[in-house]
Design a protein around this motif. Sequence first.
Motif, PDB file in Angstrom:
ATOM      1  N   HIS A 155       0.599  -1.190  -0.347  1.00 35.29           N
ATOM      2  CA  HIS A 155      -0.336  -0.011  -0.173  1.00 35.29           C
ATOM      3  C   HIS A 155       1.277   1.281  -0.125  1.00 35.29           C
ATOM      4  O   HIS A 155       1.139   2.260  -0.760  1.00 35.29           O
ATOM      5  CB  HIS A 155      -1.226  -0.341   1.337  1.00 35.29           C
ATOM      6  N   ALA A 156       1.548   1.450   0.904  1.00 33.04           N
ATOM      7  CA  ALA A 156       2.749   1.837   0.902  1.00 33.04           C
ATOM      8  C   ALA A 156       3.430   2.688  -0.243  1.00 33.04           C
ATOM      9  O   ALA A 156       3.518   3.858  -0.849  1.00 33.04           O
ATOM     10  CB  ALA A 156       4.079   1.843   1.935  1.00 33.04           C
ATOM     11  N   VAL A 157       4.138   1.352  -0.885  1.00 33.08           N
ATOM     12  CA  VAL A 157       4.942   1.874  -2.305  1.00 33.08           C
ATOM     13  C   VAL A 157       3.470   2.449  -3.904  1.00 33.08           C
ATOM     14  O   VAL A 157       3.943   3.253  -3.811  1.00 33.08           O
ATOM     15  CB  VAL A 157       5.443   1.285  -2.703  1.00 33.08           C
ATOM     16  N   GLU A 204       1.742   6.406  -0.668  1.00 41.34           N
ATOM     17  CA  GLU A 204       2.542   6.750   0.193  1.00 41.34           C
ATOM     18  C   GLU A 204       3.968   7.609  -0.375  1.00 41.34           C
ATOM     19  O   GLU A 204       4.039   7.109  -1.722  1.00 41.34           O
ATOM     20  CB  GLU A 204       2.184   5.956   1.268  1.00 41.34           C
ATOM     21  N   SER A 205       3.890   8.832   0.656  1.00 45.78           N
ATOM     22  CA  SER A 205       5.521   9.131  -0.746  1.00 45.78           C
ATOM     23  C   SER A 205       6.406   8.397   0.179  1.00 45.78           C
ATOM     24  O   SER A 205       6.711   7.069   0.765  1.00 45.78           O
ATOM     25  CB  SER A 205       5.371  10.199   1.044  1.00 45.78           C
ATOM     26  N   ALA A 206       8.057   8.837  -0.806  1.00 39.47           N
ATOM     27  CA  ALA A 206       9.068   8.073  -0.440  1.00 39.47           C
ATOM     28  C   ALA A 206       9.571   8.082   0.321  1.00 39.47           C
ATOM     29  O   ALA A 206      10.183   6.741   0.593  1.00 39.47           O
ATOM     30  CB  ALA A 206       9.924   9.039  -1.454  1.00 39.47           C
ATOM     31  N   ARG A 207       9.341   8.662   1.643  1.00 40.16           N
ATOM     32  CA  ARG A 207       9.996   8.987   2.755  1.00 40.16           C
ATOM     33  C   ARG A 207       9.085   8.087   4.074  1.00 40.16           C
ATOM     34  O   ARG A 207       9.328   6.569   4.060  1.00 40.16           O
ATOM     35  CB  ARG A 207       9.190  10.048   3.518  1.00 40.16           C
ATOM     36  N   THR A 208       7.443   7.929   3.726  1.00 45.63           N
ATOM     37  CA  THR A 208       6.935   6.704   4.218  1.00 45.63           C
ATOM     38  C   THR A 208       6.976   5.647   3.664  1.00 45.63           C
ATOM     39  O   THR A 208       7.333   3.880   4.348  1.00 45.63           O
ATOM     40  CB  THR A 208       5.469   6.927   4.222  1.00 45.63           C
ATOM     41  N   GLN A 209       7.221   4.843   2.644  1.00 44.76           N
ATOM     42  CA  GLN A 209       7.839   4.199   1.914  1.00 44.76           C
ATOM     43  C   GLN A 209       9.012   3.434   3.065  1.00 44.76           C
ATOM     44  O   GLN A 209       9.806   1.938   2.815  1.00 44.76           O
ATOM     45  CB  GLN A 209       8.494   3.967   0.284  1.00 44.76           C
ATOM     46  N   GLU A 250      16.481  -0.039  -2.281  1.00 40.11           N
ATOM     47  CA  GLU A 250      15.898   0.979  -3.204  1.00 40.11           C
ATOM     48  C   GLU A 250      15.253   1.813  -2.353  1.00 40.11           C
ATOM     49  O   GLU A 250      15.216   3.088  -3.129  1.00 40.11           O
ATOM     50  CB  GLU A 250      15.225  -0.292  -4.163  1.00 40.11           C
ATOM     51  N   LEU A 251      14.382   1.393  -1.796  1.00 34.88           N
ATOM     52  CA  LEU A 251      13.004   2.573  -1.441  1.00 34.88           C
ATOM     53  C   LEU A 251      13.822   3.507  -0.612  1.00 34.88           C
ATOM     54  O   LEU A 251      13.463   4.712  -0.546  1.00 34.88           O
ATOM     55  CB  LEU A 251      12.743   1.315  -0.632  1.00 34.88           C
ATOM     56  N   LEU A 252      14.812   3.153   0.208  1.00 36.59           N
ATOM     57  CA  LEU A 252      15.642   3.785   1.143  1.00 36.59           C
ATOM     58  C   LEU A 252      16.104   5.273   0.417  1.00 36.59           C
ATOM     59  O   LEU A 252      16.759   6.544   0.437  1.00 36.59           O
ATOM     60  CB  LEU A 252      16.768   2.831   2.194  1.00 36.59           C
ATOM     61  N   ASP A 253      16.796   4.437  -1.068  1.00 40.49           N
ATOM     62  CA  ASP A 253      17.524   6.244  -2.079  1.00 40.49           C
ATOM     63  C   ASP A 253      16.332   6.272  -2.157  1.00 40.49           C
ATOM     64  O   ASP A 253      16.830   7.400  -3.555  1.00 40.49           O
ATOM     65  CB  ASP A 253      18.182   4.862  -2.676  1.00 40.49           C
ATOM     66  N   GLY A 254      15.143   6.060  -2.836  1.00 38.15           N
ATOM     67  CA  GLY A 254      14.072   6.091  -3.294  1.00 38.15           C
ATOM     68  C   GLY A 254      13.888   8.159  -2.729  1.00 38.15           C
ATOM     69  O   GLY A 254      14.141   8.693  -3.023  1.00 38.15           O
ATOM     70  N   TYR A 255      13.985   7.868  -1.073  1.00 37.49           N
ATOM     71  CA  TYR A 255      14.141   8.940  -0.067  1.00 37.49           C
ATOM     72  C   TYR A 255      14.321  10.217  -0.027  1.00 37.49           C
ATOM     73  O   TYR A 255      14.918  10.733  -0.049  1.00 37.49           O
ATOM     74  CB  TYR A 255      13.144   8.246   0.803  1.00 37.49           C
ATOM     75  N   ALA A 282      17.299  10.641  -2.014  1.00 36.47           N
ATOM     76  CA  ALA A 282      17.041  11.602  -3.686  1.00 36.47           C
ATOM     77  C   ALA A 282      16.969  12.846  -3.226  1.00 36.47           C
ATOM     78  O   ALA A 282      16.656  13.552  -3.880  1.00 36.47           O
ATOM     79  CB  ALA A 282      16.663  10.215  -4.768  1.00 36.47           C
ATOM     80  N   GLU A 283      15.261  12.846  -2.680  1.00 35.87           N
ATOM     81  CA  GLU A 283      14.391  13.601  -1.667  1.00 35.87           C
ATOM     82  C   GLU A 283      15.551  14.327  -1.047  1.00 35.87           C
ATOM     83  O   GLU A 283      14.934  15.615  -0.580  1.00 35.87           O
ATOM     84  CB  GLU A 283      13.089  13.181  -1.969  1.00 35.87           C
TER      85      GLU A 283
END
Length: 304
Positions: A124-126, A129-134, A187-192, A194-195
């Motif tokens: 659901h988060a992916v 939700e936002s990259a930070r929540t993910q 991967e999810l951590l890097d997405g956040y 990057a922001e």
Amino acid sequence: MQAPEQALAATAGWLSSERRSSAATQRNYIRDVSWWLWWVQARGLHLGDVPTVESDLYAAAMRATGLAANTRRARLSAAKSWYTYLRRTGVAATNPFDGMEQPRRPAGTTRYVSGEQLEDMLAHAVLHESARTQAILAVLFGTACRVSSLLGVQLEQLTHQGRFRVLRLPVKGGRTHTVKVSPYVGELLDGYLAERGTTPGAIFLSRTGIGLQAGYIRELVQRIAAAAGVPNPGGLSIHGIRHSVATALLDAGEDLAVVQALLGHASPETTQVYAHPDTLNLSPADKIDQRLAAAVERRTRHTS
């Protein structure tokens, strides 16, 4: 009771060890040991040569006063550890707590969810939700860390150890607990990140650059649980997520020692608390239900 000068000097050394280096931990150990000192004085005993039976009488007295099992365990463990050190330094001839039985750990009451429900929450988060929540959920689910570690880990503690990417999570006593960052969590951590950018400090920050609070993480977990269809989401705590990850791993057949290492537990007994036999799944209720339904159907056919 005033301990002999040698014992006081030895106690200072005991408290300075790696596991008891924080001021809060030291205060707790001093408090727990002081109860035993009171017992020794009240019984007219010599601190360095206490008969073994006295430790059992002390434990029984605490139980009789209605102290919780965790409190009794803490006091007995502290006294045993202290005497181990007193023996090393020659202050005590024996350790009256050696080999004694510890109070049973109470059955856990922490609400936990299944591995499938954790997967539903992350999915659901992916999707929504936002990259930070993910990233927050990915780290919580992927490392089974405590919320204090999640909020305290710094950007520079996301690093490499050999060929592995790791997080050096801050834990009690000023220590760190190193956990592997698996590819999808990374991967999810890097997405956040990057922001977020590369500004030093806590990894997880608010939009204004301030560190997040435990209350925010709890509300986030409960909100995502509700959105993913998890029953009673308001009863799910952050520790419940750690509990859920450990239980899902043990239910899947993961070795207890492996889960113990992930959680950073000193004792496998602590990790064992997260092993919950699936009594509902193993229940014979469905077989009974089928027999009853079949019996009623047979009787209904005979009478019609």
